[in-house]
Structures are given as structure tokens and as C-alpha cells.
Write a protein that holds these residues in place. Sequence first.
Motif, short mmCIF file in Angstrom:
data_model
loop_
_atom_site.label_atom_id
_atom_site.label_comp_id
_atom_site.label_asym_id
_atom_site.label_seq_id
_atom_site.Cartn_x
_atom_site.Cartn_y
_atom_site.Cartn_z
N ARG A 140 5.94 17.62 60.25
CA ARG A 140 5.81 17.85 59.31
C ARG A 140 5.72 16.87 57.57
NH1 ARG A 140 11.78 21.41 58.33
NH2 ARG A 140 11.48 23.15 60.16
N VAL A 141 5.82 15.56 58.07
CA VAL A 141 5.71 14.90 57.31
C VAL A 141 4.32 14.37 57.58
CG1 VAL A 141 6.27 12.28 56.30
CG2 VAL A 141 7.67 14.17 56.69
N GLN A 142 3.86 14.34 59.37
CA GLN A 142 2.63 13.15 59.50
C GLN A 142 1.87 12.24 59.12
OE1 GLN A 142 -0.05 16.25 58.97
NE2 GLN A 142 0.24 17.83 60.07
N PRO A 143 3.07 11.75 59.47
CA PRO A 143 2.60 9.91 58.67
C PRO A 143 1.86 9.08 59.59
CG PRO A 143 4.50 10.10 60.14
CD PRO A 143 4.33 11.69 59.97
N ASP A 144 0.77 8.19 58.98
CA ASP A 144 0.24 7.47 59.62
C ASP A 144 0.79 6.28 60.51
OD1 ASP A 144 -2.65 8.35 58.21
OD2 ASP A 144 -1.28 7.59 57.06
N ILE A 145 1.99 5.83 60.21
CA ILE A 145 2.82 4.88 60.27
C ILE A 145 4.43 5.20 60.21
CG2 ILE A 145 3.47 2.59 61.38
CD1 ILE A 145 1.08 1.68 59.23
N ALA A 146 4.96 5.23 61.57
CA ALA A 146 6.66 5.81 61.68
C ALA A 146 7.42 4.33 62.23
CB ALA A 146 6.60 6.61 62.27
N TYR A 147 8.51 3.85 61.46
CA TYR A 147 9.21 3.28 61.29
C TYR A 147 10.66 3.39 61.72
CZ TYR A 147 5.95 0.69 58.92
OH TYR A 147 4.56 0.40 58.27
N PHE A 148 11.23 2.57 63.22
CA PHE A 148 12.80 2.34 63.78
C PHE A 148 12.79 1.28 64.39
CE2 PHE A 148 9.96 6.76 65.32
CZ PHE A 148 11.18 7.29 64.59
N GLY A 149 14.32 0.98 64.29
CA GLY A 149 15.03 -0.37 64.01
C GLY A 149 15.60 -0.15 65.84
N LYS A 150 14.47 -1.43 66.20
CA LYS A 150 15.31 -2.21 67.22
C LYS A 150 16.47 -2.06 68.14
CE LYS A 150 11.69 -4.57 69.52
NZ LYS A 150 11.09 -5.82 68.62
N LYS A 151 17.50 -2.34 66.57
CA LYS A 151 18.98 -2.22 67.43
C LYS A 151 18.76 -0.53 68.75
CE LYS A 151 21.86 0.04 65.73
NZ LYS A 151 22.82 0.62 66.44
N ASP A 152 17.94 0.41 67.96
CA ASP A 152 18.14 0.99 68.99
C ASP A 152 17.28 1.39 69.82
OD1 ASP A 152 20.86 3.22 68.72
OD2 ASP A 152 18.82 2.25 66.11
N TYR A 153 16.32 0.37 70.56
CA TYR A 153 15.83 -0.13 71.70
C TYR A 153 15.14 0.56 72.54
CZ TYR A 153 12.54 -3.25 74.51
OH TYR A 153 10.54 -3.46 74.21
N GLN A 154 16.47 1.52 73.38
CA GLN A 154 16.01 2.66 74.52
C GLN A 154 15.18 3.86 73.67
OE1 GLN A 154 18.99 3.78 76.32
NE2 GLN A 154 17.67 4.77 78.20
N GLN A 155 15.51 3.62 72.59
CA GLN A 155 15.68 5.26 71.42
C GLN A 155 13.80 4.48 70.82
OE1 GLN A 155 17.42 7.02 67.95
NE2 GLN A 155 16.60 6.29 67.20
#
Length: 285
Positions: A140-155
Motif C-alpha cells: 500500500r505504501v510502496q516506500p523507497d526505504i523501510a525502517y525497523f528497530g534491531k531490538k526485534d532482530y529476528q523480525q
Amino acid sequence: MKIVEQVQELRSTLSEYRQAGLSVGFVPTMGNLHAGHLALVDAAHEKCDKVVVSIFVNPMQFAADEDFDTYPITPAEDEKALIEHNTALLYRPQRQDIFLSDLSKQTRVEVPELSEILCGLSRPHFFSGVATVVNTLFNRVQPDIAYFGKKDYQQFLVIRKMIKDLAMNLKVVGIETVRLNNGLAMSSRNNYLSGQEINQAAGLYRVLQHVARICQNNSHTYNEIEGLGIRELKEIGFAIDYLSIRRQSDLRTPERTDQNLIVLAAVWLGKTRLIDNLEFSLASS
């Protein structure tokens, strides 16, 4: 900041960004935003012209006995924080907008192997639920870059592999864990902890640091070091889901020749489940 709930309005706004030649950074969240989430927003600003944040408490990633019904929801505080961090667009879909059929009949995204270890053993529903909804949000968003926290490293690794395997046209960036002064990783579930438990929970990160130091001294086997770490966690008062030393790249069991490692843990403190990890490297032999 513009707030939208309907996908048609979302796409219309994003189309305006695209026509203007603007890049889009995306931060998917479940709300109850804290400094860790806002660090993702700030990181997106460094590389992208427009930052889009989604808030959706995803029922697909919760089991029946988990905390979906009590998960903290703070819309007013979230909006204020996002405005202060110059978010362009908040996408806040309703359940019926994300799931077009009953959950039992919903198409799911499965990421094998990575989803079946560590947190996947005690929460076998979790990563499929995450991957399915994140895939929908990406579409839906079709981003150029998505950002995730590495606390949830496996995710983070599950999402990265999904993007690669499904040939998605976006980049995913992992951002370092934001911590309280005592070392406890920022998490929405910290809201469940009492003041005394907040101090007690900080012991998780100290144990991870100790485990990493022992690995770097190269004086024990990884199994021995994991056993030592588990004993230390129990002495603090945690109930253990797992503590495991793995390779950073794929979370497989490391060989002695592997240098870039990570120690991950999931524990219970009372009724609250906490996860954390620490990346570290060994000196080349």
C-alpha cells in the motif's frame, strides 16, 4: 501531519509525493510510540523526503492467550510525538481495511527457517502474522526505504528475507536499539512493569554484555557460555524462554570460524515477556 485511514486516500497522497519526485521512508508500528520508534522516524528523515508512519495493532501476530486486548493504545500521545518529529503522513487503518476476510481464511506470508527458531518456537504464529501484515503495508505504501528497530532482530531478518525472496523494490534498514539509562531496551511492553521490575529487567542487558565478553575471551564453548548466561538470568529472577548465541547474518548456530555473532534472549519477568540482543564480533585468529 496528515492522518488517513482509508487506502484510497493513502494512495492519493502518496501519488502526489511521487509526482513531485519525492522519496518515501516508511516506519510501520503498533503505536504506543516511545523513543525507539521515534529514532526510526528520525533516521528516515536523514534519507527520505517524506516520512510515513503506520499504526496498526496486528491481531494476526498475537495468540489467543497473549496481550492483544490489553496492548497499550495511546493515539493522542502518538500523534503529538509524530508531529514533533515532522512526520508527513500517519496511516492508521482499521482492522477491516487490512483483513478483507476472516483471519482463518486470510492469505498468509510464511518465511521458512528464520520464522521457526528462537521466538518462533514459543510463538509459532508470530512471524507469519508480522510478515503478512508488513507485506500488505508495503504494497500500500510502496516506500523507497523501510525502517525497523534491531531490538526485534529476528523480525528484522524475517522482513529482510521476505523482501529479497519476493523481489520487492525497496530497501530495509535496521536501526540500533534505544535504551533507558539503566540499559533496558525501550519497548511498549515496559509499560507493564513496576518501578522495581524496571530496575530488575535491566539485568537482561547486563547478562548479554557478560555473555559477549566471555565469547570474546574464547575460553568456553558456546553451549557452556549459554548455560552460564541462563543461570545468571535465573538468579536475577527471570523465567527463561531462550538465550542463544547465533550468527548475525542468518541466526544459524555459529562455527568457531564465524566472527560476527549475536546473543539473543527472551525472558519473562512476572507476566511480561521481554526480548533483547547484543551484536558483537570476535577478533580474527
